[in-house]
Design a protein around this motif. Structure first.
Motif, PDB file in Angstrom:
ATOM      1  N   SER A 152      45.044  -9.967  50.022  1.00 17.91           N
ATOM      2  CA  SER A 152      44.180 -10.669  50.748  1.00 17.91           C
ATOM      3  C   SER A 152      42.840 -10.664  49.731  1.00 17.91           C
ATOM      4  N   MET A 153      42.089 -11.865  49.747  1.00 20.59           N
ATOM      5  CA  MET A 153      40.948 -12.032  48.947  1.00 20.59           C
ATOM      6  C   MET A 153      39.555 -12.292  49.529  1.00 20.59           C
ATOM      7  N   LYS A 154      38.888 -11.464  50.028  1.00 19.21           N
ATOM      8  CA  LYS A 154      37.989 -11.381  50.755  1.00 19.21           C
ATOM      9  C   LYS A 154      36.507 -11.772  50.301  1.00 19.21           C
ATOM     10  N   HIS A 155      36.593 -11.263  48.846  1.00 16.85           N
ATOM     11  CA  HIS A 155      35.271 -11.347  48.094  1.00 16.85           C
ATOM     12  C   HIS A 155      35.768 -11.813  46.818  1.00 16.85           C
ATOM     13  N   GLU A 156      34.869 -12.496  45.979  1.00 17.90           N
ATOM     14  CA  GLU A 156      34.794 -13.261  44.895  1.00 17.90           C
ATOM     15  C   GLU A 156      34.657 -12.325  43.811  1.00 17.90           C
ATOM     16  N   ALA A 157      34.915 -12.854  42.566  1.00 19.18           N
ATOM     17  CA  ALA A 157      34.571 -12.021  41.220  1.00 19.18           C
ATOM     18  C   ALA A 157      33.131 -12.063  41.259  1.00 19.18           C
ATOM     19  N   PHE A 158      32.434 -11.230  40.175  1.00 22.69           N
ATOM     20  CA  PHE A 158      31.253 -11.131  39.751  1.00 22.69           C
ATOM     21  C   PHE A 158      30.160 -10.936  40.822  1.00 22.69           C
ATOM     22  N   MET A 159      30.427  -9.984  41.803  1.00 22.19           N
ATOM     23  CA  MET A 159      29.665  -9.575  42.796  1.00 22.19           C
ATOM     24  C   MET A 159      28.827  -8.243  42.269  1.00 22.19           C
ATOM     25  N   LEU A 160      27.488  -8.182  42.603  1.00 22.08           N
ATOM     26  CA  LEU A 160      26.863  -6.713  41.968  1.00 22.08           C
ATOM     27  C   LEU A 160      26.666  -5.859  43.482  1.00 22.08           C
ATOM     28  N   GLY A 161      27.115  -4.576  43.375  1.00 25.66           N
ATOM     29  CA  GLY A 161      26.778  -3.957  44.442  1.00 25.66           C
ATOM     30  C   GLY A 161      26.541  -2.557  44.135  1.00 25.66           C
ATOM     31  N   THR A 162      26.202  -1.518  44.822  1.00 28.69           N
ATOM     32  CA  THR A 162      26.108  -0.057  44.662  1.00 28.69           C
ATOM     33  C   THR A 162      26.823   0.507  45.626  1.00 28.69           C
ATOM     34  N   SER A 163      27.366   1.898  45.208  1.00 25.06           N
ATOM     35  CA  SER A 163      28.099   2.850  46.165  1.00 25.06           C
ATOM     36  C   SER A 163      27.248   2.895  47.263  1.00 25.06           C
ATOM     37  N   LYS A 164      28.212   3.074  48.468  1.00 22.60           N
ATOM     38  CA  LYS A 164      27.479   3.228  49.756  1.00 22.60           C
ATOM     39  C   LYS A 164      27.018   5.004  49.633  1.00 22.60           C
ATOM     40  N   LEU A 174      25.626   1.042  39.330  1.00 24.05           N
ATOM     41  CA  LEU A 174      25.790  -0.614  39.568  1.00 24.05           C
ATOM     42  C   LEU A 174      27.256  -0.912  39.259  1.00 24.05           C
ATOM     43  N   PHE A 175      28.074  -1.626  40.131  1.00 23.48           N
ATOM     44  CA  PHE A 175      29.098  -2.131  40.034  1.00 23.48           C
ATOM     45  C   PHE A 175      29.294  -3.794  39.877  1.00 23.48           C
ATOM     46  N   ILE A 176      29.931  -4.424  39.033  1.00 21.64           N
ATOM     47  CA  ILE A 176      30.095  -5.621  38.989  1.00 21.64           C
ATOM     48  C   ILE A 176      31.569  -5.871  38.929  1.00 21.64           C
ATOM     49  N   THR A 177      31.945  -6.950  39.793  1.00 18.90           N
ATOM     50  CA  THR A 177      33.283  -7.088  39.803  1.00 18.90           C
ATOM     51  C   THR A 177      33.769  -8.057  38.903  1.00 18.90           C
ATOM     52  N   THR A 178      35.304  -7.912  38.664  1.00 17.53           N
ATOM     53  CA  THR A 178      35.538  -8.977  37.743  1.00 17.53           C
ATOM     54  C   THR A 178      36.758  -9.860  38.276  1.00 17.53           C
ATOM     55  N   ALA A 179      37.196  -9.519  39.414  1.00 21.52           N
ATOM     56  CA  ALA A 179      38.145 -10.018  40.467  1.00 21.52           C
ATOM     57  C   ALA A 179      37.919  -9.812  41.638  1.00 21.52           C
ATOM     58  N   PRO A 180      38.353 -10.913  42.664  1.00 18.37           N
ATOM     59  CA  PRO A 180      38.232 -10.659  43.928  1.00 18.37           C
ATOM     60  C   PRO A 180      38.688  -9.426  44.368  1.00 18.37           C
ATOM     61  N   ILE A 181      37.949  -8.623  45.228  1.00 19.68           N
ATOM     62  CA  ILE A 181      38.266  -7.359  46.007  1.00 19.68           C
ATOM     63  C   ILE A 181      38.243  -7.272  47.296  1.00 19.68           C
ATOM     64  N   PRO A 182      39.680  -7.171  48.046  1.00 23.83           N
ATOM     65  CA  PRO A 182      39.714  -7.373  49.553  1.00 23.83           C
ATOM     66  C   PRO A 182      38.834  -6.425  50.088  1.00 23.83           C
ATOM     67  N   ASP A 183      38.812  -5.343  49.686  1.00 25.57           N
ATOM     68  CA  ASP A 183      38.212  -4.179  50.529  1.00 25.57           C
ATOM     69  C   ASP A 183      36.656  -3.564  49.947  1.00 25.57           C
ATOM     70  N   LEU A 184      36.001  -4.715  49.321  1.00 25.25           N
ATOM     71  CA  LEU A 184      34.815  -4.481  48.833  1.00 25.25           C
ATOM     72  C   LEU A 184      33.748  -4.000  49.821  1.00 25.25           C
ATOM     73  N   ASN A 185      33.800  -4.239  50.930  1.00 24.75           N
ATOM     74  CA  ASN A 185      32.705  -3.576  52.138  1.00 24.75           C
ATOM     75  C   ASN A 185      32.937  -2.397  52.249  1.00 24.75           C
ATOM     76  N   GLU A 186      34.088  -1.769  52.056  1.00 27.51           N
ATOM     77  CA  GLU A 186      34.516  -0.525  52.164  1.00 27.51           C
ATOM     78  C   GLU A 186      34.131   0.434  51.218  1.00 27.51           C
ATOM     79  N   LYS A 187      33.838  -0.285  50.172  1.00 25.63           N
ATOM     80  CA  LYS A 187      33.315   0.670  48.811  1.00 25.63           C
ATOM     81  C   LYS A 187      32.040   0.489  48.441  1.00 25.63           C
ATOM     82  N   LEU A 188      31.415  -0.854  48.675  1.00 26.87           N
ATOM     83  CA  LEU A 188      30.227  -0.914  48.058  1.00 26.87           C
ATOM     84  C   LEU A 188      29.108  -1.655  49.055  1.00 26.87           C
ATOM     85  N   ILE A 189      27.864  -1.571  48.932  1.00 29.36           N
ATOM     86  CA  ILE A 189      26.877  -2.321  49.325  1.00 29.36           C
ATOM     87  C   ILE A 189      26.474  -3.612  48.268  1.00 29.36           C
ATOM     88  N   VAL A 190      26.906  -4.735  48.664  1.00 27.92           N
ATOM     89  CA  VAL A 190      26.933  -5.899  47.907  1.00 27.92           C
ATOM     90  C   VAL A 190      25.308  -6.468  48.019  1.00 27.92           C
TER      91      VAL A 190
END
Length: 230
Positions: A152-164, A174-190
């Motif tokens: 499942s694709m819940k987030h787009e690519a090229f989002m900027l976040g930091t670890s919770k 700093l994390f910049i996604t390069t592909a859609p990441i389904p569990d992004l909210n579990e990993k990062l604060i976007v």
């Protein structure tokens, strides 16, 4: 002893029972007192009514001024950041509404030069690139092992976040996604997204890495420029 005539007694009785006259002076005196009482009550009512209205208007004015100051202060905050990297510039738009505290912290660290010279120390192709002081591999390795099993694709690519968990070790990654990441909210604060420089992100993503996803060549952030408008 002389006898009083009945007619005289009748007239004397009428005079005793009849109402006594009130002098004009007494009437005027009490009238003035009544006027003064009415005037005093009216003045007191007018004074307190005016005071209440003034207090209400003053409270409204203060509230409006505070709101205006708050909105003005908020609007003066930078809305964008330019990450000048060794591969080119990446322009970030902040998510002020959804992550205001993280945006404020990031801006504060930028102004202190925290990210100047910071390296991208983990690169996972088609997933994320990571820069920061935390050199541990736990977060990115966990993503590489678990993340690609989701469809499942819940987030787009090229989002900027930091670890919770950044506040636990006082680090700001700093994390910049390069592909859609389904569990992004579990990993990062976007708290932002890339609006220009996606090609630079992809160029960093394509560098050779070792088995720990660490780039074989040094790629870093030269400096960060904050902007209100782009």
């Amino acid at each position: 002893m002389a006898r009083i005539k009945p007619q005289a007694l009748l007239q004397q009785s009428k005079r005793k029972r009849g109402p006594s006259r009130i002098s004009a002076t007494t009437i005027i005196f009490y009238s003035l007192i009544l006027v003064l009482v009415v005037f005093f009550l009216f003045s007191a009512y007018k004074h307190w009514s005016h005071r209440s209205r003034f207090a209400s208007e003053n409270h409204i004015a203060i509230s409006q001024a505070e709101n205006s100051f708050g909105n003005s202060k908020k609007s003066e905050l930078p809305g964008y950041a330019v990450l000048n990297t060794s591969k080119g510039s990446i322009i970030i738009e902040f998510y002020k509404e959804s992550a205001p505290e993280v945006v404020d912290e990031f801006i504060d660290l930028c102004q202190k030069g925290q990210f100047k010279g910071m390296l991208f120390h983990h690169v996972i192709k088609h997933y994320v690139i990571q820069a920061g002081e935390n050199q541990g591999t736990g977060a990115t390795e966990d993503w590489s092992l678990r993340g690609k099993h989701y469809t499942s694709m819940k987030h787009e690519a090229f989002m900027l976040g930091t670890s919770k968990g950044k506040h636990l070790n006082k680090k700001f990654d700093l994390f910049i996604t390069t592909a859609p990441i389904p569990d992004l909210n579990e990993k990062l604060i976007v708290f932002g997204r890339v609006i220009k420089g996606e090609d630079v992100v992809q160029e960093i993503e394509e560098v050779d890495t070792d088995e720990h996803f660490q780039p074989k060549i040094s790629i870093g952030i030269l400096d960060v420029t904050l902007k209100q408008k782009i």
